[in-house]
Write an enzyme that holds these catalytic residues in place. Structure first.
Site, PDB file in Angstrom:
ATOM      1  N   CYS A 106      40.126  47.659  38.329  1.00  0.00           N
ATOM      2  CA  CYS A 106      38.969  47.176  37.577  1.00  0.00           C
ATOM      3  C   CYS A 106      38.831  45.649  37.691  1.00  0.00           C
ATOM      4  O   CYS A 106      38.606  45.126  38.764  1.00  0.00           O
ATOM      5  CB  CYS A 106      39.066  47.651  36.132  1.00  0.00           C
ATOM      6  SG  CYS A 106      37.502  47.696  35.246  1.00  0.00           S
ATOM      7  N   HIS A 107      38.998  44.920  36.581  1.00  0.00           N
ATOM      8  CA  HIS A 107      38.866  43.463  36.582  1.00  0.00           C
ATOM      9  C   HIS A 107      40.162  42.741  36.963  1.00  0.00           C
ATOM     10  O   HIS A 107      40.178  41.521  37.118  1.00  0.00           O
ATOM     11  CB  HIS A 107      38.416  42.970  35.200  1.00  0.00           C
ATOM     12  CG  HIS A 107      36.979  43.267  34.893  1.00  0.00           C
ATOM     13  ND1 HIS A 107      36.561  44.499  34.470  1.00  0.00           N
ATOM     14  CD2 HIS A 107      35.876  42.494  34.962  1.00  0.00           C
ATOM     15  CE1 HIS A 107      35.254  44.469  34.276  1.00  0.00           C
ATOM     16  NE2 HIS A 107      34.813  43.260  34.576  1.00  0.00           N
TER      17      HIS A 107
END
Length: 181
Positions: A106-107
């Site tokens: 994800c991030h």
């Protein structure tokens, strides 16, 4: 294998911590929660507070060589906090310098960008990071899971919906020949 999970004191996406943790633990690996501060971390379900988890080790007191691999869970705030902590950034960078496998979802690649380890690598992430990855010299792709076998094994994934594939990739690659290639 002893696998470090690096998180900030708060802001980690809970499912991105607990799913890979469970997959590794259920298959005989030893996950270790490493954070920038002692005590507990606070996980989130997107923007809502979720559970707390006890910290096993503080990043300033451990070395990458004490672990066989690294998992970087996402959450929007988690990697943003980590990239502002030089010891956390150096810990991540050491896995690359030492050729140890790393997985990020994800991030979490924001921390990789800060550690200056994406140049020449192909990875995926939450779509909003694509410009940051490109600006740091990496190639961004929109794939469920991307395995890059550069100087060390790098497994990346886009989002919580990709966790099944991410977990399968880290189990296969961390357990076997994948990180030795």
């Amino acid at each position: 294998m002893r696998i470090a999970f690096l998180t900030a004191p708060e802001g980690v996406e809970q499912v991105e911590l607990t799913d890979p943790w469970k997959a590794l633990a259920d298959n005989g690996h030893e996950p270790v929660l490493v954070s920038t501060k002692p005590g507990h971390i606070r996980a989130f379900h997107h923007l809502d507070k979720a559970d707390t988890f006890p910290v096993d080790a503080i990043v300033s007191q451990v070395q990458a060589e004490s672990f066989d691999g690294l998992v970087l869970p996402g959450g929007v705030a988690n990697p943003d906090f980590l990239r502002m902590d030089e010891r956390a950034v150096e810990f991540v960078r050491a896995f690359f310098t030492q050729g140890r496998p790393v997985a990020a979802i994800c991030h979490a690649p924001w921390t990789l960008v800060e550690a200056d380890v994406v140049r020449g690598r192909t990875l995926t992430s939450w779509p909003s990071l694509r410009t940051d990855i490109r600006n740091a010299g990496g190639t961004w792709v929109d794939e469920q899971v991307r395995i890059d076998r550069g100087q060390n094994l790098l497994i990346t994934s886009r989002r919580p919906d990709d966790l099944k594939a991410f977990d399968e990739a880290i189990l296969t690659e961390f357990s076997g020949a994948g990180h030795n290639r």
